[in-house]
Design a protein around this motif. Structure first.
Motif: not given
Ligand code: ADP
Length: 477
Positions: A92-117
């Protein structure tokens, strides 16, 4: 040859929100120069920009999700980069931590947990990449689950966890933790639980074999309640495993002698040309073109950590003084609004750019006289280092890496030529204002000012010494 897997959530020039990207883009390059086999792993965000080719390597399945591993290089280097590709999380567009409107990704934990695994699979040579690191070097909370998960593996690589900013911890409610299916034995106050919540950062702080942070002063500060966010107990318990290594800078990218983003290149012996960059700045920002007025700049995320509110409090008085102020930043909307209002009222003294602009950041370093860095806390800070390299004198609060890298102007530091900037102690606008006034006095003494610029420009803040400190740490493991 030591093999290091460097786990990070951002790396310049692929994607950058702050200092972590600068480090992830430059430390691996310096380590390769010292003969280390370093490979980066990071998520494949849609916003990644690169000129290098990207190849498909493999697919791994973790926690019932397929992730592809793509391979590329850090642009213009030999450093391999593995991109963890999982469009349902990172496409999705946006940066690693927030979407284009500047709101934190609601699934940040899932995203980075997957990345860590996925990083763990690669670290254990289960990612079909035919490579197993000796050491996994993790950075900040986004990679915090890696040391925790690896601690459960037999014959695993050693782990290093580098803390770039303790203010960001990856804290999530227990209900989110339940979604992640993490091994039950990690869930305890001695593990990844923090006051009933899931703490990604504790995965690093509790389980990594070694912890580093980005300056010696910050390493001490985080062991105190004032800077520790409740983790000071754990950090002081682990103090024998904790060291502070000051960040280096990419001395090729931040070099006034070769910088292609600036109008006029210069060195210590052609320092007078710096003034042409100042003129260019004044023209670009529609400020009166006046070489005698010192130009103060600030480039920063607009958050309380950086002392933006202290600057706001100082602006009315700064407007009465002979100076100009230019700001480049992006962040909290209350700061953006207040700054816009005041800049609109005083276009002859203040100019602001709200946004993220790498080229302008270089032009500001080259054209400014003074760089403001009144941080409440600052793990290392990079702009005070870039500033010194560009003959721009920093005003810095005495905290973290700023305390370690800016030497205050005092009679003795002026005479032994060690002074590099103006340092103040209290996180209060009155103390900042006093430092600004001291700066103006010294600015009015051209010879002294020039010596101050030269003192900073002569410092070696490249990775030369810090990369060796990381090497020494790797050797111990
Ligand atoms: P932090 O990581 O806390 O944001 P650092 O000083 O360690 O602070 O690093 C910030 C980096 O981001 C520097 O390279 C700085 O120049 C850059 N930066 C911050 N804000 C902007 C901006 N608005 N435009 C361009 N570069 C920026």
């Amino acid at each position: 040859m030591k093999k290091i897997l460097f786990v990070t959530s951002e790396a310049h020039p692929l994607i950058k929100t702050g200092g972590l990207a600068d480090i992830s883009g430059s430390l691996p390059k310096a380590l390769v120069g010292l003969g280390v086999d370093v490979r980066l792993i990071m998520p494949n965000y849609q916003a990644i920009k690169t000129t290098e080719d990207i190849y498909y390597k493999s697919t791994v399945r973790v926690n019932n999700t397929d992730a592809h591993i793509l391979e590329t290089r850090l642009p213009d280097t030999q450093v391999p980069v593995w991109l963890v590709d999982c469009p349902e999380f990172f496409g999705f567009p946006g940066n690693p931590y927030v979407d284009e409107q500047g709101n934190a990704w609601p699934d940040s934990a899932e995203r980075f947990a997957l990345f860590c695994r996925v990083a763990v699979e690669v670290a254990m040579n289960r990612g079909y990449l035919d490579w197993m690191p000796d050491i996994v070097h993790c950075n900040d909370w986004q990679s915090g689950l890696v040391p925790a998960l690896l601690s459960l593996e037999a014959s695993r690589p050693a782990t290093v966890f580098t803390l770039h900013n303790l203010a960001y911890q990856g804290l999530f409610p227990k209900a989110v933790a339940d979604l992640l299916n993490l091994p039950r034995q990690l869930w305890s106050p001695a593990g990844i639980e923090f006051n009933g919540m899931l703490s990604f950062i504790k995965g690093g702080l509790a389980y990594a074999d070694r912890i580093t942070t980005v300056s010696p002063t910050y390493a001490k500060e985080i062991q105190t309640a004032a800077y520790g966010y409740g983790l000071e107990g754990l950090l002081s318990y682990r103090k024998d495993a904790l060291t502070g290594i000051i960040n280096g800078i990419d001395a090729d990218q931040w070099n006034p002698e070769t910088d292609t983003a600036i109008s006029e290149r210069y060195t210590i012996s052609t320092l007078s040309k710096k003034r042409l960059n100042k003129t260019a700045l004044q023209i670009r920002h529609a400020l009166p073109v006046d070489g005698s007025l010192p130009v103060f700049v600030l480039i920063s995320r607009l958050v309380e950590q950086k002392g933006i509110d202290m600057i706001m409090d100082c602006l009315p008085e700064m407007l009465t003084l002979p100076l100009q102020f230019i700001l480049l930043g992006k962040g909290e909307s209350r700061f953006e609004q207040q700054l816009t209002t005041i800049a609109n009222k005083h276009p002859d003294k203040i100019a602001i750019t709200l946004g993220y602009d790498e080229a302008l950041a270089h032009q500001l370093e080259a054209g400014a006289d003074v760089f403001l860095m009144p941080s409440r806390f600052e793990p290392c800070g990079l702009n005070q280092l870039y500033s010194q390299r560009y003959g721009t004198v920093p005003i810095a609060r005495k905290t973290g890496g700023l305390a370690d890298t800016v030497i205050d102007v005092l009679p003795e530091t002026l005479s032994n030529k060690t002074a590099t900037g103006f340092v103040f102690t209290q996180a209060m606008s009155g103390s900042l204002m006093e430092a600004i006034k001291r700066t103006l006095i010294v600015y009015s003494l051209p010879k002294t000012w020039q010596q101050l610029q030269i003192n900073g420009m002569q410092k070696d803040y490249s990775w030369n010494s810090s990369a060796k400190e990381y090497m020494a740490l790797y050797e111990q493991l």
